[in-house]
Scaffold this motif. Structure first.
Motif, PDB file in Angstrom:
ATOM      1  N   ASN A  34      21.017 -62.633  52.846  1.00 21.86           N
ATOM      2  CA  ASN A  34      20.211 -64.043  52.686  1.00 21.86           C
ATOM      3  C   ASN A  34      20.594 -64.932  54.055  1.00 21.86           C
ATOM      4  OD1 ASN A  34      19.132 -66.274  51.373  1.00 21.86           O
ATOM      5  ND2 ASN A  34      21.355 -66.855  50.971  1.00 21.86           N
ATOM      6  N   ASN A  35      19.964 -64.437  55.160  1.00 18.79           N
ATOM      7  CA  ASN A  35      20.213 -65.327  56.363  1.00 18.79           C
ATOM      8  C   ASN A  35      19.016 -66.101  56.546  1.00 18.79           C
ATOM      9  OD1 ASN A  35      22.726 -64.170  56.688  1.00 18.79           O
ATOM     10  ND2 ASN A  35      22.016 -63.203  58.596  1.00 18.79           N
ATOM     11  N   ILE A  61      18.257 -59.123  47.725  1.00 14.93           N
ATOM     12  CA  ILE A  61      18.810 -59.919  48.486  1.00 14.93           C
ATOM     13  C   ILE A  61      20.366 -59.982  48.204  1.00 14.93           C
ATOM     14  CG2 ILE A  61      19.088 -62.201  49.625  1.00 14.93           C
ATOM     15  CD1 ILE A  61      15.972 -62.130  48.540  1.00 14.93           C
ATOM     16  N   LEU A  62      21.499 -59.908  49.338  1.00 15.88           N
ATOM     17  CA  LEU A  62      22.855 -59.828  49.187  1.00 15.88           C
ATOM     18  C   LEU A  62      23.505 -60.448  50.276  1.00 15.88           C
ATOM     19  CD1 LEU A  62      23.268 -56.480  46.988  1.00 15.88           C
ATOM     20  CD2 LEU A  62      23.497 -58.740  46.149  1.00 15.88           C
ATOM     21  N   GLU A  63      24.628 -60.795  49.910  1.00 14.86           N
ATOM     22  CA  GLU A  63      25.723 -61.263  51.066  1.00 14.86           C
ATOM     23  C   GLU A  63      25.818 -60.173  51.826  1.00 14.86           C
ATOM     24  OE1 GLU A  63      29.010 -61.989  53.147  1.00 14.86           O
ATOM     25  OE2 GLU A  63      29.274 -61.089  51.282  1.00 14.86           O
TER      26      GLU A  63
ATOM     27  N   ALA B 229      24.098 -63.784  43.363  1.00 18.85           N
ATOM     28  CA  ALA B 229      24.431 -63.251  44.634  1.00 18.85           C
ATOM     29  C   ALA B 229      23.491 -63.490  45.621  1.00 18.85           C
ATOM     30  CB  ALA B 229      24.970 -61.830  44.489  1.00 18.85           C
ATOM     31  N   SER B 230      22.106 -63.356  45.301  1.00 21.23           N
ATOM     32  CA  SER B 230      21.304 -63.281  46.486  1.00 21.23           C
ATOM     33  C   SER B 230      21.093 -64.393  47.246  1.00 21.23           C
ATOM     34  CB  SER B 230      19.879 -63.042  46.050  1.00 21.23           C
ATOM     35  OG  SER B 230      19.436 -64.076  45.281  1.00 21.23           O
ATOM     36  N   PHE B 231      21.905 -65.549  46.714  1.00 21.86           N
ATOM     37  CA  PHE B 231      21.908 -67.031  47.320  1.00 21.86           C
ATOM     38  C   PHE B 231      23.108 -66.837  48.362  1.00 21.86           C
ATOM     39  CE2 PHE B 231      18.648 -67.487  44.309  1.00 21.86           C
ATOM     40  CZ  PHE B 231      17.563 -68.027  45.221  1.00 21.86           C
ATOM     41  N   SER B 232      24.025 -66.174  48.389  1.00 26.21           N
ATOM     42  CA  SER B 232      25.233 -66.298  49.062  1.00 26.21           C
ATOM     43  C   SER B 232      24.870 -65.828  50.420  1.00 26.21           C
ATOM     44  CB  SER B 232      26.417 -65.488  48.569  1.00 26.21           C
ATOM     45  OG  SER B 232      27.378 -65.331  49.665  1.00 26.21           O
ATOM     46  N   SER B 233      25.351 -66.431  51.731  1.00 27.78           N
ATOM     47  CA  SER B 233      24.780 -65.940  52.908  1.00 27.78           C
ATOM     48  C   SER B 233      26.381 -66.033  54.034  1.00 27.78           C
ATOM     49  CB  SER B 233      23.722 -67.085  53.419  1.00 27.78           C
ATOM     50  OG  SER B 233      23.642 -66.775  54.901  1.00 27.78           O
ATOM     51  N   PHE B 238      24.784 -72.839  52.337  1.00 27.03           N
ATOM     52  CA  PHE B 238      24.083 -72.252  50.971  1.00 27.03           C
ATOM     53  C   PHE B 238      24.762 -72.650  49.882  1.00 27.03           C
ATOM     54  CE2 PHE B 238      27.344 -69.150  52.227  1.00 27.03           C
ATOM     55  CZ  PHE B 238      28.024 -69.095  51.149  1.00 27.03           C
TER      56      PHE B 238
END
Lengths: 439, 274
Positions: A34-35, A61-63, B229-233, B238
């Motif tokens: 998620n960059n 999308i994952l960290e 989880a898809s919004f963690s960076s 974020f």
């Protein structure tokens, strides 16, 4: 009545079958981080789908760390859940060597592979075979607050040394006003504090292993490097620096709390975005500092796209990757949100573009650091591994993180440099013995 | 029992409220962050007065198909709970009314399966799911959540069923009711509040399950934890967007818990007020 219903049902079924045959789509599942550059890619990918109606894209999308673990599980077990993987310079050659990735043997001519930076291509290759194409690439640079430097009457050299940085930090350190002289990563992790400390060590003449994989951490070179790093943070760092990772430092710098910060070149983009930063227009850029030797003092990293051999849609997946890493894609991003926001560090043509150079004042430094970073030659003495900020072996993730914890303890003040290096040497030696590198 | 003095009651009230506040604080903080801008969300000292913005929700909803994740979560949590009760109720009935010599051991063994860290079986389970074609399917997640929550379901149902006086069943037997009739016409109605609260708890647990939800899905069967989880960076700010995503993810289950809290509290204290 029943018969009519049956006929209607049969007709409906036939129609459904026919329509599904008409739009027979290849599904491509993309696993990514998620960059912000990837968020833009996901948004713009609708254009790819419009141009290729036979391909349907799905996104996972994952960290970063979660993604790495998720992908490793899938690829090591041949799970085949993903068609495109977002991986780094660390994984690409290792996974390629294991035969997990489809090599990019026949890249289309209009892709212009030679336009992609050689250092990045080499980093993504193993044995001359390219296993991933770079989406963006980065190195390190020195960020400083030009307004604070001016007020303090000091200037940043174009190429500072760590000794210069120490002197400058003393001049601009003003904790009473909430400004700390130096921000660096302390948070333990092979990709967090170790990713920053290892290049410092290289530039003081240190290395992780000798040619027999014997750990070399209890050496005067490592001691000097670690002392330099830790002292800067102890004298001029923000409180709790031992737990600051990349995001924490970015937040501190963007909030005006740091006078200097040495970290990823991509930060330049965030720091010039008024939505994310309070210091827009007050940031100066310089080359990353070095200790004794101006070599191996800045890392090279790239987020790249690869296709696993377990994918059932390899051709469609490669097609998307050619699109997302092309010159045209970079233009597309420029049209969407300006040249300053295009994915950096991958193509010579980007850095020859006058519009980009004027929109991104940090572009030349980014280019210089990427071009001079050489993962195959980063240390003074010979080493058996590839990598600047890491050691390119799978075991390094755990070794680096364990050592990172020792070093964080020094930053937090609960251990001395000598104690930490002795513990790091012992744990690394044990890990290397267990992994079979040493007897 | 004498009524506690006014002072004491005040102290108890204060203690209760402070404990509640401490527990609720992270959720409150997340709720606030969801309406801040990214720079406000990370500002220190924290910004308490700000003009709320909906831009995070816009960004989150523009990027991910919330309903896709939501319906997957509903299917997995409700489905796994229904299946779990279906299996757990007869098991609890047998253990409560016809216990064998090893009934106690059996119960403890069931609970012991919860003691293993999930990551310990990640690779074997991943392979099993791959061979059976269950990777990234609702069915796979549903079955797995059933198995994960089954020990708790059996335990809870067992404690509820144990409270039912055996004499009632004896009386029914004298009247000629067969085991099946007793189960359907006596046990289930009598244990209804217990079954309901067990089901509620199982739904909440399955809704919040994150480890397997993230590791065994790719995109088809992804439930709400994967959405969060898809919004963690690792690069960039974020917190505000992730708070907005979390708020959207927990919203339905919090509302659900709110509406059913009477039932839940009654079930959890079942038997204590006889």
């Amino acid at each position: 009545m029943k018969r009519t219903l049956g006929a209607v049902f049969a007709a409906g079924l036939a129609a459904a079958l026919m329509s599904s045959a008409a739009v027979a789509q290849t599904t491509v599942t993309i696993a990514t981080v998620n960059n912000s550059d990837m968020v833009v890619m996901q948004e713009l990918s609708k254009k790819f789908e419009e141009a290729n109606p036979d391909i349907k894209l799905n996104w996972t999308i994952l960290e970063e760390n979660t993604l790495r673990q998720r992908l490793t599980t899938d690829i090591a077990t041949g799970g085949g859940q993903f068609d495109i993987l977002t991986i780094g310079l660390f994984e690409a050659p290792m996974w390629g060597e294991r035969g997990w990735l489809v090599p990019f043997d026949t890249v289309p001519a209009d892709y212009d592979l030679n336009d992609v930076f050689k250092s990045v291509r080499d980093g993504l290759s193993h044995d001359g075979k390219l296993y991933a194409l770079p989406f963006y690439a980065e190195s390190q640079m020195t960020f400083y607050r030009s307004d604070l430097f001016e007020a303090a009457g000091v200037t940043m050299p174009e190429q500072p040394t760590w000794a210069d940085i120490d002197q400058l930090a003393a001049k601009v350190h003003d904790p009473d006003k909430g400004v700390y002289g130096m921000c660096l990563r302390g948070k333990p992790g092979w990709g967090e504090n170790m990713g920053q400390i290892t290049p410092v060590a290289n530039s003081f003449g240190a290395r992780w292993f000798d040619m027999n994989w014997e750990p070399q951490l209890e050496t005067p070179e490592w001691k000097e490097a670690l002392t330099t790093y830790v002292d800067l943070l102890k004298k001029y760092g923000p409180p709790g620096a031992a737990s600051n990772g990349y995001n924490e430092n970015l937040a501190l710098f963007a909030d005006g709390k740091c006078a200097m910060w040495i970290d990823a070149t991509v930060s330049a983009g965030f720091l010039s975005d008024p939505k994310q930063s309070k210091v827009v227009g007050k940031v100066g850029y310089a080359l990353p500092p070095y200790g004794k030797f101006n070599k191996g003092n800045h890392y090279l990293w790239s987020w790249a796209l690869a296709v696993p051999v377990s994918s059932k849609s390899q051709e469609a997946a490669q097609k998307f990757i050619y699109w997302a890493t092309s010159k045209d894609y970079i233009k597309l991003v420029a049209e969407r949100s300006g040249w300053a926001t295009v994915p950096p560090g991958t193509r010579t043509s980007t850095y020859e573009n006058a519009e980009y150079l004027s929109a991104a004042p940090f572009a030349k430094l980014t280019l210089q650091t990427i071009e001079t970073a050489n993962p195959t030659d980063a240390t003074q003495e010979k080493v058996p591994y590839v990598g600047i900020s890491y050691v390119g072996i799978p075991e390094f993730q755990s070794i680096g993180t364990t050592v990172g914890q020792e070093f964080a303890a020094v930053i937090a003040g609960s251990k001395t440099v000598d104690e930490a290096l002795a513990a790091a040497q012992a744990s690394t030696k044990r890990a290397m013995q267990q992994a079979g590198y040493l007897n | 029992m004498p009524r506690p003095s006014a002072k004491r009651r005040l102290a108890i009230g204060l203690a209760g409220w402070s404990a509640t506040f401490v527990m609720f604080f992270p959720i409150l903080w997340m709720g606030l962050a969801a309406f801040k801008t990214e720079t406000q969300a990370i500002a220190s000292p924290p910004v308490l007065l700000f003009t709320p913005t909906l831009e995070n929700f816009e960004a989150v909803l523009a990027r991910a198909d919330y309903l896709h994740f939501f319906f997957n979560s509903v299917a997995v949590s409700v489905g796994s709970t229904a299946l779990g009760i279906l299996i757990g109720l007869p098991a609890a009935y047998a253990l409560a009314f016809h216990p064998g010599r090893r009934a106690k051991d059996l119960l403890v063994w069931m609970l012991s399966t919860k003691m293993m860290p999930a990551v310990g079986v990640l690779v074997p389970l991943y392979l099993l799911f791959r061979w059976t074609g269950l990777l990234d399917t609702i069915t796979g997640l549903l079955v797995l959540n059933t198995l994960i929550n089954l020990p708790i379901i059996v335990w809870m149902l067992f404690t509820f069923l144990r409270e039912i006086p055996k004499e009632i069943l004896e009386a029914a037997r004298i009247d000629g009711a067969r085991s099946f009739d007793q189960f359907v016409h006596l046990i289930i109605p009598l244990a209804a509040p217990g079954i309901a609260s067990t089901a509620l708890l199982a739904i909440i647990l399955a809704w919040n399950e994150a480890f397997w939800s993230i590791n065994l899905t790719a995109w088809r069967a992804t439930p709400l934890p994967a959405f969060i989880a898809s919004f963690s960076s690792p690069e960039g700010l974020f917190w505000a967007k992730m708070s907005a995503a979390s708020l959207l993810a927990i919203g339905p289950i919090v509302a659900f818990g709110w509406l059913t809290q009477k039932q839940l509290v009654r079930g959890l204290t079942f038997g204590a007020v006889k």
